[in-house]
Scaffold this active site. Structure first.
Site, PDB file in Angstrom:
ATOM      1  N   HIS A  96      -1.417   1.114  -4.430  1.00 23.70           N
ATOM      2  CA  HIS A  96      -1.793   2.526  -4.282  1.00 23.70           C
ATOM      3  C   HIS A  96      -0.892   3.423  -5.132  1.00 23.70           C
ATOM      4  O   HIS A  96      -0.873   4.634  -4.947  1.00 23.70           O
ATOM      5  CB  HIS A  96      -1.755   2.950  -2.811  1.00 23.70           C
ATOM      6  CG  HIS A  96      -2.843   2.314  -1.983  1.00 23.70           C
ATOM      7  ND1 HIS A  96      -2.864   2.341  -0.609  1.00 23.70           N
ATOM      8  CD2 HIS A  96      -3.951   1.618  -2.348  1.00 23.70           C
ATOM      9  CE1 HIS A  96      -3.937   1.686  -0.168  1.00 23.70           C
ATOM     10  NE2 HIS A  96      -4.603   1.242  -1.200  1.00 23.70           N
TER      11      HIS A  96
ATOM     12  N   GLN B 253       0.829  -1.197   0.000  1.00 22.06           N
ATOM     13  CA  GLN B 253       0.000   0.000   0.000  1.00 22.06           C
ATOM     14  C   GLN B 253       0.873   1.261   0.000  1.00 22.06           C
ATOM     15  O   GLN B 253       0.359   2.358  -0.099  1.00 22.06           O
ATOM     16  CB  GLN B 253      -0.879   0.044   1.256  1.00 22.06           C
ATOM     17  CG  GLN B 253      -1.811  -1.131   1.401  1.00 22.06           C
ATOM     18  CD  GLN B 253      -2.435  -1.156   2.792  1.00 22.06           C
ATOM     19  OE1 GLN B 253      -2.116  -1.996   3.619  1.00 22.06           O
ATOM     20  NE2 GLN B 253      -3.326  -0.215   3.057  1.00 22.06           N
TER      21      GLN B 253
ATOM     22  N   ASN C 266       2.359  -6.728  13.581  1.00 19.42           N
ATOM     23  CA  ASN C 266       1.934  -5.369  13.879  1.00 19.42           C
ATOM     24  C   ASN C 266       2.129  -5.120  15.382  1.00 19.42           C
ATOM     25  O   ASN C 266       1.861  -6.006  16.180  1.00 19.42           O
ATOM     26  CB  ASN C 266       0.441  -5.207  13.517  1.00 19.42           C
ATOM     27  CG  ASN C 266       0.059  -3.753  13.283  1.00 19.42           C
ATOM     28  OD1 ASN C 266       0.340  -2.889  14.097  1.00 19.42           O
ATOM     29  ND2 ASN C 266      -0.572  -3.496  12.145  1.00 19.42           N
TER      30      ASN C 266
ATOM     31  N   CYS D  78      -4.167  10.531 -21.715  1.00 20.98           N
ATOM     32  CA  CYS D  78      -4.089  10.672 -23.175  1.00 20.98           C
ATOM     33  C   CYS D  78      -3.285   9.549 -23.823  1.00 20.98           C
ATOM     34  O   CYS D  78      -3.212   9.463 -25.044  1.00 20.98           O
ATOM     35  CB  CYS D  78      -3.488  12.027 -23.549  1.00 20.98           C
ATOM     36  SG  CYS D  78      -1.685  12.094 -23.315  1.00 20.98           S
TER      37      CYS D  78
ATOM     38  N   GLU E 216       0.315  -3.186  17.048  1.00 20.68           N
ATOM     39  CA  GLU E 216      -1.008  -2.874  17.601  1.00 20.68           C
ATOM     40  C   GLU E 216      -2.057  -3.885  17.129  1.00 20.68           C
ATOM     41  O   GLU E 216      -1.923  -4.456  16.055  1.00 20.68           O
ATOM     42  CB  GLU E 216      -1.488  -1.491  17.100  1.00 20.68           C
ATOM     43  CG  GLU E 216      -0.476  -0.386  17.168  1.00 20.68           C
ATOM     44  CD  GLU E 216      -0.362   0.211  18.553  1.00 20.68           C
ATOM     45  OE1 GLU E 216      -1.258  -0.079  19.373  1.00 20.68           O
ATOM     46  OE2 GLU E 216       0.604   0.940  18.813  1.00 20.68           O
TER      47      GLU E 216
ATOM     48  N   ASP F  80       6.008   4.898  -1.342  1.00 19.90           N
ATOM     49  CA  ASP F  80       7.344   5.481  -1.157  1.00 19.90           C
ATOM     50  C   ASP F  80       8.450   4.789  -1.944  1.00 19.90           C
ATOM     51  O   ASP F  80       9.582   5.266  -1.987  1.00 19.90           O
ATOM     52  CB  ASP F  80       7.715   5.502   0.342  1.00 19.90           C
ATOM     53  CG  ASP F  80       7.519   4.137   0.995  1.00 19.90           C
ATOM     54  OD1 ASP F  80       7.985   3.129   0.429  1.00 19.90           O
ATOM     55  OD2 ASP F  80       6.892   4.088   2.077  1.00 19.90           O
TER      56      ASP F  80
HETATM   57 ZN   LIG Z   1      -1.518  13.849 -21.869  1.00 21.64          ZN
END
Ligand SMILES: [Zn+2]
Length: 268
Positions: A125, A107, A233, A137, A235, A110
């Site tokens: 993502h 996800q 994790n 385009c 948490e 970076d």
């Molecule tokens: Zn374009």
């Protein structure tokens, strides 16, 4: 390592099963990248504070493309200074051992997995390293133009030119999924990610809270198929709960850097 976790991993290793790793912001946090969902992500336009959930939208881009670009260039500047950590590197080791039996679904935009050396990466993502035409385009994916290190100033004419599509002259946009857009295969590899989850013998979830829907879909698919499900994790989170309910599931509490090296060693 807990005996139950060792047993689950040893089973996957013995069967030479396919492994899907799903990573989220938690693994990047250990490289110093903030989640941007908190106060770090706020942006002031005029006299108003905007939340990331308002800035990272098609609607805002259509209304104020320069503001959205300035916000992203600020965020990308923080990302550029970060380095991959031991969690990213452990997953490179796993990929090298498993080859085509390995898929990494991330996800994170970076690019730290890619920079660490991971190759079989589905960036669901998007990836901050690339841009594409905002009008689709047909210009394809292009490298993010280098605007150097900049403050929060307005875009200059030269910067605006660099952010123009070389094919149609309209705006380029970051190659990232916005909050008011949908997952797809072409840009965000949705079908590939679900296919990998459908064939996985183990889903290893790392540092994600399950706030977005494709990751949850992947988790549910693996859970319902009865494949192994391990959540890393610090948490409690929905994946930890799913892993605790799964027959071959385990919640490995801790950070990616703390837990992944041992988990990977047990799989290779
Ligand atoms: Zn374009």
């Amino acid at each position: 390592m807990e005996p139950r976790l060792a047993e689950i991993l040893s089973g996957v290793r013995g069967r030479r099963g396919r492994v899907v790793v799903l990573t989220g912001a938690g693994i990047s946090a250990e490289s110093g990248i903030p989640t941007f969902r908190g106060a770090e992500g706020y942006w002031v336009v005029g006299s108003r504070n905007y939340m990331p959930q308002e800035m990272a939208t098609r609607e805002m881009f259509d209304r104020a493309p320069e503001e959205v670009w300035r916000w992203y260039l600020h965020r990308f500047g923080i990302v550029r200074g970060a380095e991959p950590n031991g969690g990213h590197r452990a997953l490179v080791t796993l990929e090298q051992a498993l080859g085509d039996r390995f898929t990494l679904v991330t996800q994170n935009i970076d690019g730290l997995h890619r920079r660490a050396g991971s190759r079989r990466v589905l960036a669901i993502h998007g990836d901050a390293a690339w841009v594409r035409c905002a009008d689709a385009c047909g210009a394809g994916l292009l490298d993010l133009p280098d605007l150097g290190v900049r403050g929060n100033d307005a875009l200059t004419a030269a910067e605006r030119r660099k952010l123009a599509c070389p094919r149609c002259g309209g705006w380029l946009r970051p190659h990232v999924l916005w909050f008011d857009e949908y997952y797809d295969e072409e840009n965000y590899r949705m079908d590939s990610a679900l296919r990998a989850a459908g064939e996985a013998d183990l889903l290893l979830v790392v540092g994600t809270s399950g706030a977005t829907n494709l990751p949850m879909q992947i988790g549910r698919l693996v859970y319902l198929r009865g494949a192994a499900l391990v959540d890393v994790n610090p948490e409690e989170n929905p994946f930890a709960e799913m892993a605790s309910r799964a027959e071959r599931g385990f919640f490995a509490r801790g950070s990616a850097c703390e837990r992944l090296p041992d988990i990977v060693a047990a799989l290779v």
